[in-house]
Motif scaffolding. Structure first.
Motif, PDB file in Angstrom:
ATOM      1  N   ARG A 158       0.833  -1.202   0.000  1.00 58.51           N
ATOM      2  CA  ARG A 158       0.000   0.000   0.000  1.00 58.51           C
ATOM      3  C   ARG A 158       0.868   1.253   0.000  1.00 58.51           C
ATOM      4  N   ARG A 159       0.280   2.335  -0.448  1.00 56.86           N
ATOM      5  CA  ARG A 159       1.005   3.605  -0.460  1.00 56.86           C
ATOM      6  C   ARG A 159       1.319   4.056   0.962  1.00 56.86           C
ATOM      7  N   LEU A 160       2.336   4.905   1.063  1.00 52.70           N
ATOM      8  CA  LEU A 160       2.835   5.330   2.360  1.00 52.70           C
ATOM      9  C   LEU A 160       3.012   6.846   2.361  1.00 52.70           C
ATOM     10  N   ARG A 161       2.545   7.470   3.430  1.00 45.29           N
ATOM     11  CA  ARG A 161       2.734   8.906   3.613  1.00 45.29           C
ATOM     12  C   ARG A 161       3.768   9.083   4.714  1.00 45.29           C
ATOM     13  N   ILE A 162       4.868   9.773   4.392  1.00 43.89           N
ATOM     14  CA  ILE A 162       5.946   9.927   5.371  1.00 43.89           C
ATOM     15  C   ILE A 162       6.285  11.413   5.549  1.00 43.89           C
ATOM     16  N   ARG A 163       6.678  11.740   6.765  1.00 40.43           N
ATOM     17  CA  ARG A 163       7.204  13.082   7.035  1.00 40.43           C
ATOM     18  C   ARG A 163       8.718  12.922   7.091  1.00 40.43           C
ATOM     19  N   TYR A 164       9.387  13.454   6.061  1.00 38.95           N
ATOM     20  CA  TYR A 164      10.805  13.156   5.847  1.00 38.95           C
ATOM     21  C   TYR A 164      11.646  14.410   6.000  1.00 38.95           C
ATOM     22  N   ALA A 165      12.753  14.276   6.742  1.00 44.19           N
ATOM     23  CA  ALA A 165      13.677  15.389   6.956  1.00 44.19           C
ATOM     24  C   ALA A 165      14.932  15.154   6.136  1.00 44.19           C
ATOM     25  N   ALA A 166      14.946  15.614   4.896  1.00 43.45           N
ATOM     26  CA  ALA A 166      16.130  15.483   4.048  1.00 43.45           C
ATOM     27  C   ALA A 166      17.244  16.359   4.595  1.00 43.45           C
ATOM     28  N   ALA A 167      18.488  15.972   4.320  1.00 43.33           N
ATOM     29  CA  ALA A 167      19.642  16.711   4.837  1.00 43.33           C
ATOM     30  C   ALA A 167      19.586  18.165   4.392  1.00 43.33           C
ATOM     31  N   GLY A 168      19.675  19.090   5.365  1.00 40.16           N
ATOM     32  CA  GLY A 168      19.701  20.507   5.060  1.00 40.16           C
ATOM     33  C   GLY A 168      18.361  21.106   4.676  1.00 40.16           C
ATOM     34  N   GLU A 172       9.106  17.572   5.474  1.00 36.44           N
ATOM     35  CA  GLU A 172       7.881  17.746   4.704  1.00 36.44           C
ATOM     36  C   GLU A 172       7.222  16.392   4.461  1.00 36.44           C
ATOM     37  N   TRP A 173       5.912  16.412   4.261  1.00 37.21           N
ATOM     38  CA  TRP A 173       5.154  15.183   4.007  1.00 37.21           C
ATOM     39  C   TRP A 173       5.261  14.798   2.541  1.00 37.21           C
ATOM     40  N   ARG A 174       5.424  13.490   2.285  1.00 38.42           N
ATOM     41  CA  ARG A 174       5.517  12.974   0.928  1.00 38.42           C
ATOM     42  C   ARG A 174       4.723  11.673   0.850  1.00 38.42           C
ATOM     43  N   THR A 175       4.075  11.443  -0.261  1.00 38.28           N
ATOM     44  CA  THR A 175       3.365  10.193  -0.498  1.00 38.28           C
ATOM     45  C   THR A 175       4.175   9.367  -1.491  1.00 38.28           C
ATOM     46  N   VAL A 176       4.535   8.142  -1.088  1.00 43.18           N
ATOM     47  CA  VAL A 176       5.428   7.315  -1.902  1.00 43.18           C
ATOM     48  C   VAL A 176       4.822   5.934  -2.090  1.00 43.18           C
ATOM     49  N   ASP A 177       5.345   5.218  -3.073  1.00 46.54           N
ATOM     50  CA  ASP A 177       4.992   3.826  -3.324  1.00 46.54           C
ATOM     51  C   ASP A 177       6.166   2.966  -2.856  1.00 46.54           C
ATOM     52  N   ALA A 192      11.676   3.237  -2.710  1.00 50.56           N
ATOM     53  CA  ALA A 192      10.311   3.563  -3.103  1.00 50.56           C
ATOM     54  C   ALA A 192      10.328   4.311  -4.423  1.00 50.56           C
ATOM     55  N   THR A 193       9.145   4.605  -4.932  1.00 47.51           N
ATOM     56  CA  THR A 193       9.008   5.512  -6.074  1.00 47.51           C
ATOM     57  C   THR A 193       8.075   6.641  -5.648  1.00 47.51           C
ATOM     58  N   ARG A 194       8.281   7.793  -6.265  1.00 46.16           N
ATOM     59  CA  ARG A 194       7.424   8.944  -6.002  1.00 46.16           C
ATOM     60  C   ARG A 194       7.102   9.590  -7.339  1.00 46.16           C
ATOM     61  N   LEU A 203      15.831   5.666   6.786  1.00 45.06           N
ATOM     62  CA  LEU A 203      14.778   5.456   7.778  1.00 45.06           C
ATOM     63  C   LEU A 203      14.933   6.374   8.986  1.00 45.06           C
ATOM     64  N   SER A 204      16.164   6.692   9.373  1.00 42.27           N
ATOM     65  CA  SER A 204      16.369   7.548  10.542  1.00 42.27           C
ATOM     66  C   SER A 204      15.862   8.966  10.310  1.00 42.27           C
ATOM     67  N   ARG A 205      15.607   9.315   9.063  1.00 38.44           N
ATOM     68  CA  ARG A 205      15.096  10.657   8.750  1.00 38.44           C
ATOM     69  C   ARG A 205      13.587  10.678   8.537  1.00 38.44           C
ATOM     70  N   VAL A 206      12.957   9.521   8.675  1.00 34.99           N
ATOM     71  CA  VAL A 206      11.493   9.460   8.594  1.00 34.99           C
ATOM     72  C   VAL A 206      10.953   9.768   9.985  1.00 34.99           C
ATOM     73  N   LEU A 207      10.334  10.923  10.150  1.00 35.30           N
ATOM     74  CA  LEU A 207       9.876  11.373  11.460  1.00 35.30           C
ATOM     75  C   LEU A 207       8.493  10.836  11.804  1.00 35.30           C
ATOM     76  N   ALA A 208       7.689  10.550  10.794  1.00 34.61           N
ATOM     77  CA  ALA A 208       6.349  10.001  11.006  1.00 34.61           C
ATOM     78  C   ALA A 208       5.950   9.258   9.739  1.00 34.61           C
ATOM     79  N   ALA A 209       5.074   8.276   9.878  1.00 28.69           N
ATOM     80  CA  ALA A 209       4.651   7.479   8.726  1.00 28.69           C
ATOM     81  C   ALA A 209       3.206   7.054   8.896  1.00 28.69           C
ATOM     82  N   GLU A 210       2.505   6.964   7.769  1.00 29.31           N
ATOM     83  CA  GLU A 210       1.093   6.572   7.780  1.00 29.31           C
ATOM     84  C   GLU A 210       0.802   5.697   6.566  1.00 29.31           C
ATOM     85  N   GLU A 211       0.386   4.472   6.807  1.00 29.36           N
ATOM     86  CA  GLU A 211       0.000   3.572   5.723  1.00 29.36           C
ATOM     87  C   GLU A 211      -1.351   4.020   5.165  1.00 29.36           C
TER      88      GLU A 211
END
Length: 335
Positions: A158-168, A172-177, A192-194, A203-211
């Motif tokens: 299933r698709r995944l919504r993640i709050r991701y903190a990229a370096a620098g 922000e929230w992103r929806t990925v496959d 994944a693909t986006r 994974l250490s930069r994924v602050l929150a996730a929602e299936e």
């Protein structure tokens, strides 16, 4: 020995479906004649194994037949499958499941074997937290709730919504496959693909996730090893990447390697003097990443090339030295 081989034969047929006598012999490291005798023994014991004739024939089990190690739940069984590295299980949020599964395995052993196995286990140490030089190995701390949600979406497709903190960047929230999970040097990654484009998330930069409820847009089958190699190749070929030749104190090698994108070459430093330093050729994402990473190592590392990076670090160090050259203009705080 034969009892173990018979169990292995049944498991091979369970996991692969139909296998020829030649393939079974190769997997079990015995002759085909021995395999045929074992098949007869299984049939006599009531195991529903039968032969299929023809060019693509072989031996197979009756559909629906299975052997189970009772008591293991899904996560515990999964933890055992990735238990080749204890920290690998931890990287996917399966550390507690692995401990629980191992307790059940030990409990399922006959009493005599249980004592022997427990004693033997105390004589083995796998992946200790410090190496031979007493350097503590750093493992990323990952929130169980986040990793569990990511893992659930990967397995459910299933698709995944993640709050991701990229370096620098700000999170922000992103929806990925999601496609799969990879661990490298104790660091976990989500492949994944986006919007149809390949993406790799630490994974250490994924602050929150929602299936999410909708199915992921991804191929049915995937070769994760091949996918990781291809993404790594493309990442290393990125136009902004910087290759750095650096001399580093062995005690800080892991810090350097952990911050780099890739290690291209490594060896002793013939010009390192009595310090016994190492010489590594590493790549970083871009000039800013290279400068940041080498600055963290302070005097424990010296950039040998490129010259612009040496100049940049020199200018930054000179500015800091100038700032602290004079006494503090503020009075000393009272005790």
């Amino acid at each position: 020995m034969r009892a173990d081989r018979l169990v292995s034969l049944v498991l091979l047929l369970r996991q692969h479906g139909r296998l020829s006598a030649t393939t079974l012999a190769r997997e079990l490291e015995v002759s085909t004649r021995t395999v045929l005798r074992d098949i007869d023994a299984l049939s006599a014991a009531g195991v529903p194994v039968y032969a299929e004739r023809g060019r693509h024939g072989g031996f197979t089990l009756l559909p629906g037949f299975r052997t189970e190690l009772t008591g293991l739940n899904h996560d515990e069984a999964l933890a055992l499958l990735v238990a080749g590295s204890r920290r690998g299980a931890q990287a996917f949020g399966l550390g507690s499941a692995l401990a629980s599964a191992m307790r059940k395995v030990v409990d399922a052993l006959p009493e005599g074997q249980r004592a022997t196995a427990a004693g033997a286990a105390r004589r083995l140490l796998i992946d200790p937290e410090t190496d031979a030089l007493a350097r503590r190995l750093v493992t990323e701390e990952l929130p169980d709730a986040v990793v569990t949600e990511v893992r659930r979406a990967v397995f459910a497709g299933r698709r995944l919504r993640i709050r991701y903190a990229a370096a620098g960047r700000d999170p922000e929230w992103r929806t990925v496959d999601p496609i799969g999970l990879v661990t490298v040097r104790d660091q976990g990654y989500l492949l994944a693909t986006r919007a149809g484009a390949d993406r790799t998330y630490r994974l250490s930069r994924v602050l929150a996730a929602e299936e999410l409820a909708e199915p992921a847009q991804r191929p049915e089958g995937v070769d994760l090893d091949l996918a990781w190699q291809e993404r790594s190749r493309r990442f290393r070929a990125g136009g902004d990447q910087v290759t750095v030749l650096v001399r580093v104190d062995p005690a800080r090698r892991e810090d350097l390697v952990g911050s780099a994108v890739a290690v291209l070459a490594e060896g002793g430093d013939a010009e390192g003097g009595a310090e016994g330093r190492l010489r590594l050729e590493v790549t970083f994402q871009d000039p800013r990443h290279a400068e940041w990473a080498l600055w963290q190592l302070a005097a424990s590392a010296e950039v040998l090339a490129p010259q612009w990076l040496r100049d940049s670090l020199h200018d930054r160090a000179a500015a800091i030295a100038a700032r602290y050259a004079a006494p503090s203009p503020e009075p000393t705080p009272s005790a």
